[in-house]
Enzyme design. Structure first.
Site, PDB file in Angstrom:
ATOM      1  N   LYS A   6       0.835  -1.209   0.000  1.00 28.51           N
ATOM      2  CA  LYS A   6       0.000   0.000   0.000  1.00 28.51           C
ATOM      3  C   LYS A   6       0.870   1.260   0.000  1.00 28.51           C
ATOM      4  CE  LYS A   6      -0.276  -0.032   5.039  1.00 28.51           C
ATOM      5  NZ  LYS A   6      -1.044  -0.383   6.227  1.00 28.51           N
ATOM      6  N   TYR A  26      16.458  30.819   2.891  1.00 28.32           N
ATOM      7  CA  TYR A  26      15.395  31.738   3.318  1.00 28.32           C
ATOM      8  C   TYR A  26      15.694  32.310   4.704  1.00 28.32           C
ATOM      9  CZ  TYR A  26      12.322  30.339  -0.508  1.00 28.32           C
ATOM     10  OH  TYR A  26      11.771  30.126  -1.733  1.00 28.32           O
TER      11      TYR A  26
HETATM   12  C1  PLP Z   1      -0.318  -1.510   6.813  1.00 26.56           C
HETATM   13  C2  PLP Z   1      -0.970  -2.764   7.178  1.00 26.56           C
HETATM   14  C3  PLP Z   1      -0.208  -3.935   7.392  1.00 26.56           C
HETATM   15  C4  PLP Z   1       1.304  -3.963   7.379  1.00 26.56           C
HETATM   16  O1  PLP Z   1       1.831  -3.500   8.585  1.00 26.56           O
HETATM   17  P1  PLP Z   1       3.416  -3.524   8.844  1.00 26.56           P
HETATM   18  O2  PLP Z   1       3.569  -3.075  10.236  1.00 26.56           O
HETATM   19  O3  PLP Z   1       4.000  -2.548   7.877  1.00 26.56           O
HETATM   20  O4  PLP Z   1       3.879  -4.894   8.574  1.00 26.56           O
HETATM   21  C5  PLP Z   1      -0.897  -5.120   7.619  1.00 26.56           C
HETATM   22  N1  PLP Z   1      -2.243  -5.138   7.663  1.00 26.56           N
HETATM   23  C6  PLP Z   1      -2.995  -4.050   7.489  1.00 26.56           C
HETATM   24  C7  PLP Z   1      -4.468  -4.163   7.549  1.00 26.56           C
HETATM   25  C8  PLP Z   1      -2.396  -2.826   7.254  1.00 26.56           C
HETATM   26  O5  PLP Z   1      -3.155  -1.732   7.089  1.00 26.56           O
END
Ligand code: PLP
Length: 342
Positions: free
Chosen positions: A33, A250
């Site tokens: 994701k 800046y």
């Molecule tokens: C982001 C997410 C993960 C992964 O989590 P990590 O700590 O990066 O391994 C797993 N399950 C769900 C539902 C998530 O949203």
């Protein structure tokens, strides 16, 4: 131009470490994701596919559509899945409305709340939701939860796992009663999977560990075997020889204490590197050059005349200075920066 290098050897090594711990490579599902935690969705998906990953989790349908040709099952964690989308894209169900909007025969994964109280359906409503899913002629591919206590040392982690095992039992009972195929079960993300001796579930959803990190509150020995996959590189825009007393940037926040050669590089807060304003501990490049405050939207200056500097090859140092976690440093990286797999 600035560039993010993706080290494929380290990525593969991380997956090997995780797969070996889980004991079954087929249980390893990858979470890609948010542009694969900033690493580049396409690049990481391609590497994951080459490794033999069959199941992935993405943020939304737009991400899923970019990787449809690479995986057997792509579960969208948030938002809707369109009726015309390919069949290997599955929706997560968090509400009744989520079920209503799907057309028959699509696979869904039902998310259950087991104590994080963020999303997921209440466990008391399991039967009601499953009946509705069956009534709508959807296929229940999975039942899952997100254990939000992977980095917590008190009993909350075990409490959530216990609730999920009760959820499983109820689903097994319902599958016989309502005669539907037993779905896959999954509850653990990186820290939960790596701290568990035995994985009872059918899958684990691995995000951050694949990219080389783990939450550091809880010291998991395996975390030492993981290495950060991404490094951020900035290229020189120009170089100047400046006198003592010269102001830079800046507001002239940096005032040179001696004559120096200063170069300016093409990464700024518009690229997702947090704005360095001089009020926190100094941020240094991987070579050890201090990034001079204040940084701009598209560039920063530092001492030296290197053609290219490594802004970071381990997100933990910047995360610590900005009181955040590597997840945030990485997902902040602009999708416009070129990703190159090495
Ligand atoms: C982001 C997410 C993960 C992964 O989590 P990590 O700590 O990066 O391994 C797993 N399950 C769900 C539902 C998530 O949203």
């Amino acid at each position: 131009m600035s560039e993010i290098l993706i080290n494929s050897t380290k990525f593969k090594n991380n997956l090997d470490v995780i797969a070996q711990h889980i004991g079954d490579k087929n249980k390893l599902a990858l979470v890609i994701k948010d542009n694969a935690y900033g690493h580049g969705l396409q690049e990481i998906a391609t590497l994951g596919c080459a490794y033999g990953i069959k199941n992935v989790f993405v943020k939304n349908e737009a991400e899923a559509l970019k990787v449809i040709h690479l995986f057997e099952h792509i579960t969208v964690l948030y938002g809707q899945v369109c009726s015309t989308s390919p069949r290997n894209i599955h929706a997560s169900i968090n509400s009744m409305e989520g079920i209503q909007l799907l057309e028959p025969s699509r696979c869904v994964e039902l998310k259950v709340n087991t104590g994080m109280n963020r999303n997921g359906i209440p466990r008391e409503k399991l039967q009601e939701f499953i009946e509705k899913i069956l009534l709508r002629k959807l296929t229940l591919l999975g039942v899952f939860t997100h254990n939000g206590y992977g980095d917590t040392t008190d009993e909350s982690f075990q409490d959530a796992q216990k609730i999920f095992s009760e959820v499983k039992e109820e689903v097994i009972y319902l599958s016989k009663k309502l005669s539907f195929k037993l779905p896959r079960f999954h509850s653990l993300s990186s820290s939960g999977a790596l701290r568990s001796e035995k994985i009872e579930d059918d899958l684990v959803r691995i995000g951050i560990a694949a990219y080389g990190y783990l939450g550091n509150i809880f010291d998991i020995p395996l975390s030492k075997k993981l290495s950060p996959v991404a490094s951020l590189w900035a290229d020189k825009i120009c170089e100047q020889s400046l006198k003592k007393g010269t102001k830079i940037g800046y507001g002239g926040k940096t005032l040179l204490q001696k004559d120096m050669i200063i170069s300016t590089y093409d990464v700024g807060y518009g690229d997702g590197l947090f704005r360095i304003n001089g009020n926190k501990a100094p941020v240094k490049t991987a070579e050890g050059y201090t990034i001079l405050p204040v940084t701009s939207m598209d560039c920063f200056s530092c001492e030296g005349s290197n053609q290219r500097v490594c802004v970071f090859d381990d997100a933990r140092s910047i995360a610590q200075i900005f009181d955040t976690i590597p997840y945030e440093v990485l997902t902040n990286l602009s999708p416009f920066i070129k990703r190159s797999v090495i």
